[in-house]
Design a protein around this motif. Structure first.
Motif, PDB file in Angstrom:
ATOM      1  N   UNK A  37       0.916  -1.275  -0.038  1.00 30.31           N
ATOM      2  CA  UNK A  37       0.014   0.084  -0.078  1.00 30.31           C
ATOM      3  C   UNK A  37       0.935   1.318  -0.055  1.00 30.31           C
ATOM      4  N   UNK A  38       0.864   2.020  -1.151  1.00 29.95           N
ATOM      5  CA  UNK A  38       1.427   3.344  -0.965  1.00 29.95           C
ATOM      6  C   UNK A  38       0.881   4.421  -0.176  1.00 29.95           C
ATOM      7  N   UNK A  39       1.728   5.224   0.076  1.00 32.65           N
ATOM      8  CA  UNK A  39       1.256   6.153   1.268  1.00 32.65           C
ATOM      9  C   UNK A  39       0.170   7.311   0.508  1.00 32.65           C
ATOM     10  N   UNK A  40       0.199   7.642  -1.002  1.00 35.03           N
ATOM     11  CA  UNK A  40      -0.570   8.146  -1.632  1.00 35.03           C
ATOM     12  C   UNK A  40      -1.104   7.246  -2.688  1.00 35.03           C
ATOM     13  N   UNK A  41      -2.200   6.796  -2.432  1.00 36.98           N
ATOM     14  CA  UNK A  41      -3.113   5.813  -3.655  1.00 36.98           C
ATOM     15  C   UNK A  41      -3.422   6.757  -4.739  1.00 36.98           C
ATOM     16  N   UNK A  91     -17.575 -27.237 -12.993  1.00 40.19           N
ATOM     17  CA  UNK A  91     -18.883 -26.981 -12.195  1.00 40.19           C
ATOM     18  C   UNK A  91     -18.390 -26.285 -10.816  1.00 40.19           C
ATOM     19  N   UNK A  92     -17.185 -25.874 -10.828  1.00 42.94           N
ATOM     20  CA  UNK A  92     -16.646 -24.883  -9.689  1.00 42.94           C
ATOM     21  C   UNK A  92     -16.817 -23.506 -10.216  1.00 42.94           C
ATOM     22  N   UNK A  93     -17.217 -22.572  -9.213  1.00 40.45           N
ATOM     23  CA  UNK A  93     -17.300 -21.247  -9.770  1.00 40.45           C
ATOM     24  C   UNK A  93     -16.625 -20.578  -8.444  1.00 40.45           C
ATOM     25  N   UNK A  94     -15.705 -19.530  -8.842  1.00 40.81           N
ATOM     26  CA  UNK A  94     -15.038 -18.775  -7.736  1.00 40.81           C
ATOM     27  C   UNK A  94     -15.699 -17.287  -7.665  1.00 40.81           C
ATOM     28  N   UNK A  95     -16.158 -16.706  -6.783  1.00 42.51           N
ATOM     29  CA  UNK A  95     -16.603 -15.496  -6.682  1.00 42.51           C
ATOM     30  C   UNK A  95     -15.691 -14.639  -5.832  1.00 42.51           C
ATOM     31  N   UNK A  96     -14.710 -13.491  -6.423  1.00 39.78           N
ATOM     32  CA  UNK A  96     -13.945 -12.959  -5.807  1.00 39.78           C
ATOM     33  C   UNK A  96     -14.135 -11.581  -5.413  1.00 39.78           C
ATOM     34  N   UNK A  97     -13.849 -10.997  -4.299  1.00 40.75           N
ATOM     35  CA  UNK A  97     -13.685  -9.493  -3.938  1.00 40.75           C
ATOM     36  C   UNK A  97     -12.196  -9.233  -3.581  1.00 40.75           C
ATOM     37  N   UNK A  98     -11.427  -8.868  -4.342  1.00 40.09           N
ATOM     38  CA  UNK A  98     -10.112  -8.605  -3.997  1.00 40.09           C
ATOM     39  C   UNK A  98      -9.624  -7.739  -2.982  1.00 40.09           C
ATOM     40  N   UNK A  99     -10.624  -6.656  -2.704  1.00 41.03           N
ATOM     41  CA  UNK A  99     -10.564  -5.649  -1.742  1.00 41.03           C
ATOM     42  C   UNK A  99     -11.930  -4.987  -1.222  1.00 41.03           C
ATOM     43  N   UNK A 100     -12.557  -5.924  -0.358  1.00 38.85           N
ATOM     44  CA  UNK A 100     -13.845  -5.370   0.201  1.00 38.85           C
ATOM     45  C   UNK A 100     -13.460  -4.469   1.363  1.00 38.85           C
ATOM     46  N   UNK A 101     -14.104  -2.996   1.264  1.00 36.34           N
ATOM     47  CA  UNK A 101     -13.844  -2.178   1.977  1.00 36.34           C
ATOM     48  C   UNK A 101     -12.516  -1.116   1.473  1.00 36.34           C
ATOM     49  N   UNK A 102     -12.859  -0.795   0.285  1.00 42.75           N
ATOM     50  CA  UNK A 102     -11.933   0.005  -0.588  1.00 42.75           C
ATOM     51  C   UNK A 102     -11.845   1.247  -0.159  1.00 42.75           C
ATOM     52  N   UNK A 107      -8.306   5.305   3.020  1.00 48.46           N
ATOM     53  CA  UNK A 107      -8.110   6.186   4.017  1.00 48.46           C
ATOM     54  C   UNK A 107      -7.230   5.664   5.423  1.00 48.46           C
ATOM     55  N   UNK A 108      -6.768   4.288   5.046  1.00 46.16           N
ATOM     56  CA  UNK A 108      -5.904   3.779   6.177  1.00 46.16           C
ATOM     57  C   UNK A 108      -6.670   3.086   7.383  1.00 46.16           C
ATOM     58  N   UNK A 109      -8.045   3.023   7.138  1.00 42.53           N
ATOM     59  CA  UNK A 109      -8.852   2.393   8.246  1.00 42.53           C
ATOM     60  C   UNK A 109      -8.542   0.813   8.078  1.00 42.53           C
ATOM     61  N   UNK A 133      -4.941  -6.324   8.272  1.00 41.65           N
ATOM     62  CA  UNK A 133      -4.993  -5.173   9.248  1.00 41.65           C
ATOM     63  C   UNK A 133      -5.227  -5.790  10.535  1.00 41.65           C
ATOM     64  N   UNK A 134      -6.276  -6.606  10.709  1.00 36.65           N
ATOM     65  CA  UNK A 134      -6.394  -7.273  11.990  1.00 36.65           C
ATOM     66  C   UNK A 134      -5.652  -8.359  12.421  1.00 36.65           C
ATOM     67  N   UNK A 135      -4.993  -9.194  11.350  1.00 37.97           N
ATOM     68  CA  UNK A 135      -4.080 -10.154  11.421  1.00 37.97           C
ATOM     69  C   UNK A 135      -4.793 -11.463  11.489  1.00 37.97           C
ATOM     70  N   UNK A 136      -6.386 -11.493  10.861  1.00 38.37           N
ATOM     71  CA  UNK A 136      -7.083 -12.536  10.918  1.00 38.37           C
ATOM     72  C   UNK A 136      -7.395 -13.265   9.706  1.00 38.37           C
TER      73      UNK A 136
END
Length: 275
Positions: A37-41, A91-102, A107-109, A133-136
């Motif tokens: 993550x860059x300082x200024x996105x 028969x397998x389908x992947x559903x992907x959100x690469x960044x939920x909470x963009x 904002x660095x939250x 960010x939670x380590x979870x």
């Protein structure tokens, strides 16, 4: 002669393989986002408004996930929030959100995550939500429970609705936000309190972990809730939409039995499923 593909016979081996792939993809994308993550996105594009940003990191994370899935499961289908789409034959389908909470990420939250789910012949089977960010890391396997860093998850026992802590989220279009504010204005006096975290996947996981009593939101897409809904359900929550329907864009709702029903009824009466 009918050459239609036969449904996949679920097996422990298939479930284990899909979970391993999902964990690897989520870990890789989470590390990319967290460490890179860059300082200024820089905003790479916009969706429905200037508020709904798509960062360069968001797109890069989806590309990383798609590459890994293509290498390890080349015959699977993929549906990604940032435009990834592939029709497979397995028969397998992947559903992907690469960044939920963009916006949180921008904002660095800390409330942002990588969300990856797999369906087998349309049946939700695997869900992984990586929260760097939670380590979870939360995951679920259909019929085998939900886990936080390997520890089993269980929803909190249902309180009376007036003692329930409920999370929600808001859309990006002004007219939808105004309608959601009306619903919230009527619901707030009827519950303990409301939380707005900014990530549907994390909110669903927090219901699974007993950190929230319930969650609802209008306007979600499959990549927003696919993994989190399975995790919540495997932790003991009821998950749905309006009465008798599955979660979807009209309404997504998760809560333990005993709270789910009155909350669903209240939301229906308030018209939370419409703009």
């Amino acid at each position: 002669m009918d050459h239609a593909r036969q449904p996949v016979e679920p097996s422990a081996e298939l479930y284990a393989e899909l979970l391993d792939v999902a964990l690897a993809a989520a870990e890789g994308a989470g590390a990319l986002l967290d460490q890179g993550r860059p300082e200024h996105l820089t905003v790479a594009a916009t969706k429905t408004s200037a508020v709904d940003v798509v960062t360069e990191m968001d797109i890069a994370a989806e590309q990383l996930i798609v590459r890994l899935l293509a290498e390890r499961r080349p015959h699977d289908s993929i549906l990604g929030e940032e435009g990834a789409a592939a029709e497979g034959t397995s028969g397998v389908r992947w559903t992907v959100d690469p960044l939920d909470g963009t916006v949180n990420y921008l904002y660095g939250l800390p409330s942002w995550c990588v969300s990856i789910a797999a369906d087998v012949d349309g049946v939700p089977t695997i869900g992984v939500v990586e929260i760097p960010a939670r380590g979870e890391r939360m995951h679920a396997v259909r019929g085998a429970g939900a886990f936080l860093d390997g520890r089993p998850l269980q929803v909190r026992p249902a309180p009376p609705m007036d003692r329930a802590l409920i999370a929600t989220g808001f859309g990006y279009r002004p007219e939808r936000r105004a309608r959601q504010a009306e619903v919230l204005n009527h619901l707030l006096p009827r519950v303990r309190d409301i939380r707005r975290g900014g990530s549907a996947a994390i909110d669903l996981c927090d219901v699974a972990a007993g950190r929230l009593d319930g969650y609802y939101e209008r306007g979600l897409q499959p990549w927003d809730y696919a993994a989190g809904a399975l995790i919540a359900a495997e932790a003991g929550a009821l998950v749905g939409g309006r009465a008798g329907t599955a979660p979807g864009p009209d309404l997504t709702l998760a809560a333990p039995a005993g709270l789910f029903e009155p909350l669903q009824e209240a939301l229906d009466q308030l018209g939370a499923w419409r703009d």
